[in-house]
Design an enzyme around this catalytic site. Structure first.
Site, PDB file in Angstrom:
ATOM      1  N   CYS A  40      34.045 -16.017   5.569  1.00  0.00           N
ATOM      2  CA  CYS A  40      33.574 -14.908   4.745  1.00  0.00           C
ATOM      3  C   CYS A  40      34.714 -13.937   4.451  1.00  0.00           C
ATOM      4  CB  CYS A  40      32.491 -14.205   5.533  1.00  0.00           C
ATOM      5  SG  CYS A  40      32.095 -12.643   4.834  1.00  0.00           S
TER       6      CYS A  40
HETATM    7  N1  LIG Z   1      25.903 -13.855   4.595  1.00  0.00           N
HETATM    8  C1  LIG Z   1      26.878 -13.353   3.895  1.00  0.00           C
HETATM    9  O1  LIG Z   1      27.628 -12.490   4.322  1.00  0.00           O
HETATM   10  C2  LIG Z   1      27.126 -13.833   2.509  1.00  0.00           C
HETATM   11  C3  LIG Z   1      26.636 -15.031   2.102  1.00  0.00           C
HETATM   12  N2  LIG Z   1      26.915 -15.510   0.862  1.00  0.00           N
HETATM   13  C4  LIG Z   1      26.327 -16.798   0.483  1.00  0.00           C
HETATM   14  O2  LIG Z   1      26.897 -17.252  -0.731  1.00  0.00           O
HETATM   15  C5  LIG Z   1      25.927 -17.898  -1.547  1.00  0.00           C
HETATM   16  C6  LIG Z   1      25.927 -17.259  -2.911  1.00  0.00           C
HETATM   17  O3  LIG Z   1      25.398 -15.947  -2.791  1.00  0.00           O
HETATM   18  P1  LIG Z   1      25.008 -15.075  -4.060  1.00  0.00           P
HETATM   19  O4  LIG Z   1      26.250 -14.795  -4.819  1.00  0.00           O
HETATM   20  O5  LIG Z   1      24.175 -13.944  -3.654  1.00  0.00           O
HETATM   21  O6  LIG Z   1      24.064 -16.080  -4.823  1.00  0.00           O
HETATM   22  P2  LIG Z   1      23.825 -16.232  -6.321  1.00  0.00           P
HETATM   23  O7  LIG Z   1      25.102 -16.561  -7.000  1.00  0.00           O
HETATM   24  O8  LIG Z   1      22.671 -17.165  -6.463  1.00  0.00           O
HETATM   25  O9  LIG Z   1      23.411 -14.743  -6.730  1.00  0.00           O
HETATM   26  C7  LIG Z   1      22.126 -14.272  -6.528  1.00  0.00           C
HETATM   27  C8  LIG Z   1      21.713 -13.293  -7.618  1.00  0.00           C
HETATM   28  O10 LIG Z   1      21.891 -11.976  -7.149  1.00  0.00           O
HETATM   29  C9  LIG Z   1      22.877 -11.315  -7.952  1.00  0.00           C
HETATM   30  N3  LIG Z   1      23.759 -10.684  -6.980  1.00  0.00           N
HETATM   31  C10 LIG Z   1      24.567 -11.243  -6.144  1.00  0.00           C
HETATM   32  N4  LIG Z   1      25.223 -10.341  -5.390  1.00  0.00           N
HETATM   33  C11 LIG Z   1      24.768  -9.197  -5.779  1.00  0.00           C
HETATM   34  C12 LIG Z   1      25.066  -7.895  -5.394  1.00  0.00           C
HETATM   35  N5  LIG Z   1      25.984  -7.635  -4.432  1.00  0.00           N
HETATM   36  N6  LIG Z   1      24.397  -6.903  -6.009  1.00  0.00           N
HETATM   37  C13 LIG Z   1      23.518  -7.172  -6.976  1.00  0.00           C
HETATM   38  N7  LIG Z   1      23.207  -8.405  -7.375  1.00  0.00           N
HETATM   39  C14 LIG Z   1      23.846  -9.400  -6.797  1.00  0.00           C
HETATM   40  C15 LIG Z   1      23.581 -12.372  -8.750  1.00  0.00           C
HETATM   41  O11 LIG Z   1      23.985 -11.930 -10.025  1.00  0.00           O
HETATM   42  P3  LIG Z   1      25.548 -11.777 -10.355  1.00  0.00           P
HETATM   43  O12 LIG Z   1      26.233 -12.980  -9.804  1.00  0.00           O
HETATM   44  O13 LIG Z   1      25.615 -11.707 -11.838  1.00  0.00           O
HETATM   45  O14 LIG Z   1      25.949 -10.512  -9.685  1.00  0.00           O
HETATM   46  C16 LIG Z   1      22.516 -13.428  -8.895  1.00  0.00           C
HETATM   47  O15 LIG Z   1      21.665 -13.173  -9.972  1.00  0.00           O
HETATM   48  C17 LIG Z   1      24.608 -17.773  -0.781  1.00  0.00           C
HETATM   49  O16 LIG Z   1      24.391 -18.962  -0.084  1.00  0.00           O
HETATM   50  C18 LIG Z   1      24.840 -16.639   0.185  1.00  0.00           C
HETATM   51  O17 LIG Z   1      24.091 -16.775   1.368  1.00  0.00           O
HETATM   52  C19 LIG Z   1      27.664 -14.805  -0.013  1.00  0.00           C
HETATM   53  C20 LIG Z   1      28.229 -13.614   0.345  1.00  0.00           C
HETATM   54  C21 LIG Z   1      27.947 -13.000   1.612  1.00  0.00           C
HETATM   55  N1  LIG Z   2      30.543 -13.608   3.006  1.00  0.00           N
HETATM   56  C1  LIG Z   2      30.276 -14.907   2.979  1.00  0.00           C
HETATM   57  N2  LIG Z   2      29.482 -15.414   3.925  1.00  0.00           N
HETATM   58  C2  LIG Z   2      29.207 -16.715   3.847  1.00  0.00           C
HETATM   59  C3  LIG Z   2      29.713 -17.527   2.846  1.00  0.00           C
HETATM   60  N3  LIG Z   2      29.240 -18.772   3.030  1.00  0.00           N
HETATM   61  C4  LIG Z   2      28.458 -18.701   4.105  1.00  0.00           C
HETATM   62  N4  LIG Z   2      28.435 -17.472   4.608  1.00  0.00           N
HETATM   63  C5  LIG Z   2      27.729 -16.972   5.775  1.00  0.00           C
HETATM   64  O1  LIG Z   2      28.408 -17.381   6.964  1.00  0.00           O
HETATM   65  C6  LIG Z   2      27.453 -17.921   7.875  1.00  0.00           C
HETATM   66  C7  LIG Z   2      28.085 -18.844   8.894  1.00  0.00           C
HETATM   67  O2  LIG Z   2      28.945 -18.093   9.715  1.00  0.00           O
HETATM   68  P1  LIG Z   2      29.827 -18.753  10.889  1.00  0.00           P
HETATM   69  O3  LIG Z   2      30.584 -17.618  11.453  1.00  0.00           O
HETATM   70  O4  LIG Z   2      28.874 -19.342  11.886  1.00  0.00           O
HETATM   71  O5  LIG Z   2      30.684 -19.792  10.282  1.00  0.00           O
HETATM   72  C8  LIG Z   2      26.454 -18.585   6.940  1.00  0.00           C
HETATM   73  O6  LIG Z   2      25.221 -18.876   7.560  1.00  0.00           O
HETATM   74  C9  LIG Z   2      26.335 -17.538   5.843  1.00  0.00           C
HETATM   75  O7  LIG Z   2      25.454 -16.509   6.134  1.00  0.00           O
HETATM   76  C10 LIG Z   2      30.572 -16.958   1.875  1.00  0.00           C
HETATM   77  O8  LIG Z   2      31.087 -17.630   0.981  1.00  0.00           O
HETATM   78  N5  LIG Z   2      30.826 -15.645   1.985  1.00  0.00           N
END
Ligand SMILES: NC(=O)C1=CN([C@@H]2O[C@H](COP(=O)(O)OP(=O)(O)OC[C@H]3O[C@@H](n4cnc5c(N)ncnc54)[C@H](OP(=O)(O)O)[C@@H]3O)[C@@H](O)[C@H]2O)C=CC1
Ligand SMILES: Nc1nc2c(ncn2[C@@H]2O[C@H](COP(=O)(O)O)[C@@H](O)[C@H]2O)c(=O)[nH]1
Length: 320
Positions: free
Chosen positions: A174
């Site tokens: 991340c």
């Molecule tokens: N656990 C974590 O820390 C994180 C996990 N991830 C993982 O990455 C994958 C992609 O995530 P994600 O980009 O959300 O999925 P998507 O690309 O499917 O985005 C989801 C929707 O939410 C909008 N969106 C995304 N981020 C935001 C934001 N910060 N504020 C407002 N709207 C938002 C996007 O629009 P638009 O793209 O136009 O903004 C889109 O319409 C998922 O599997 C997620 O779990 C990603 C980052 C952090």
């Molecule tokens: N910020 C982001 N978080 C992500 C992304 N892809 C996955 N994830 C999150 O990480 C955990 C796994 O964490 P780990 O420390 O056990 O490896 C996963 O479940 C998601 O919530 C990403 O691209 N960006």
């Protein structure tokens, strides 16, 4: 605000009441089902695929299939034909609404649906929870996330989530913390603690697990299930590509929000890594189960949630 993470904490042992660690029960109930362990491989394209999910379900481990480039309808059909638990992920876009509708139209009601977006404290998640409820009624257990605050947990529960997933930015690949300045990276265990105090339903602690003992710490601070990416990646069964570096074999492990997963350089919050290949994931799960049985015995109990009763110290040399 003061906060701590996994490496800042040690749990304090209590008198052992079992003759063997084999007596300690690591099972956990989530919704209608009881699973062997309170851990689940992350719903990431380099951690699980359809085949691995099937093998996990057959062995009574909880799984969450990822939502990237897969035929969800076909996956649910296949799992149901084998009478296995069905657990899928959806996003919040138009296509995801259609998937839920199509599943309902074909009477393919998943046991678990995880709404998987980066910033889960969002009206988009509220609307998707409502859509799933409208289509599936109460038959589907809804996990919503990811979030990092007590107020987010309260909102998601109020909107109808059956469990919330906590962890914004603590993951191994991340880069959310670096790119946005936000998240629970560096204080994930405190986030789990504060969110679980606000929760009336299960919490899934997601990300930041680096060693097996971190699972017990997550349970101590209120998690019901722990989602793990990097520790479960790079096994013989892992879907990541194999690469050779200096004569050693590694597997690719990349973030769901990385350029590699998204196929475009747009709102990238994840990176790619390589991890040395280890044995079978089922050997790792067995070792994790044994370590957790030991944790339960150190907690002075014989079942998983006895870990919740122990005291802890915050280490003086830690980041805290
Ligand atoms: N656990 C974590 O820390 C994180 C996990 N991830 C993982 O990455 C994958 C992609 O995530 P994600 O980009 O959300 O999925 P998507 O690309 O499917 O985005 C989801 C929707 O939410 C909008 N969106 C995304 N981020 C935001 C934001 N910060 N504020 C407002 N709207 C938002 C996007 O629009 P638009 O793209 O136009 O903004 C889109 O319409 C998922 O599997 C997620 O779990 C990603 C980052 C952090
Ligand atoms: N910020 C982001 N978080 C992500 C992304 N892809 C996955 N994830 C999150 O990480 C955990 C796994 O964490 P780990 O420390 O056990 O490896 C996963 O479940 C998601 O919530 C990403 O691209 N960006």
């Amino acid at each position: 605000m003061k906060a701590f993470d996994y490496e800042d904490i040690q749990l304090i042992p209590e008198m052992c009441i079992v003759k063997s660690r084999g007596e300690c029960d690591t099972s956990i109930k989530l919704g209608k089902h009881t699973f062997k362990m309170p851990v689940v491989p992350a719903n990431m394209a380099t951690v699980v695929n359809e085949e691995l999910c099937e093998r996990l379900a057959e062995r009574n481990y909880f799984y969450v299939m990822h939502r990237f480039n897969i035929d969800v309808i076909n996956f649910v059909k296949k799992m149901k034909a084998k009478s296995l638990i069905t657990s899928i992920s959806v996003g919040v876009k138009t296509g995801d609404y259609e998937i839920v509708k199509d599943l309902k139209a074909q009477n393919l009601i998943p046991d678990y649906i995880t709404i998987d977006i980066a910033h889960g404290h969002s009206l988009a998640v509220r609307d998707m929870i409502q859509h799933i409820r409208q289509q599936m009624g109460d038959q589907t257990f809804i996990i919503a996330g990811n979030v990092g605050t007590p107020s987010a947990v309260r909102d998601l529960e109020y909107w109808g989530a059956d469990a919330t997933k906590v962890g914004i930015g603590p993951g191994k690949v991340c880069i959310t913390k670096l790119k946005t300045g936000f998240g629970t990276g560096g204080w994930q265990l405190s986030a789990v603690k504060w969110c679980s105090k606000a929760a009336t339903k299960p919490i899934i602690a997601d990300g930041g697990i680096r060693v097996n003992g971190d699972v017990a710490k997550s349970i101590r601070f209120g998690a019901t299930i722990v989602m793990i990416g990097s520790l479960f990646a790079a096994h013989a069964e892992s879907p990541g590509n194999t690469v050779e570096i200096d004569g050693e074999l590694y597997k690719e492990f990349f973030g769901s929000a990385s350029e590699f997963n998204k196929g475009e350089k747009r709102y990238v919050e994840g990176r790619k890594d390589v991890i040395k290949i280890r044995g079978s994931i089922f050997e790792t799960l067995t070792e994790m189960e044994q370590d957790l049985q030991s944790s339960i015995s150190y907690a002075g109990g014989n079942k998983l949630l006895d870990i919740r009763k122990v005291d802890y110290v915050i280490l003086k040399d830690s980041n805290f």
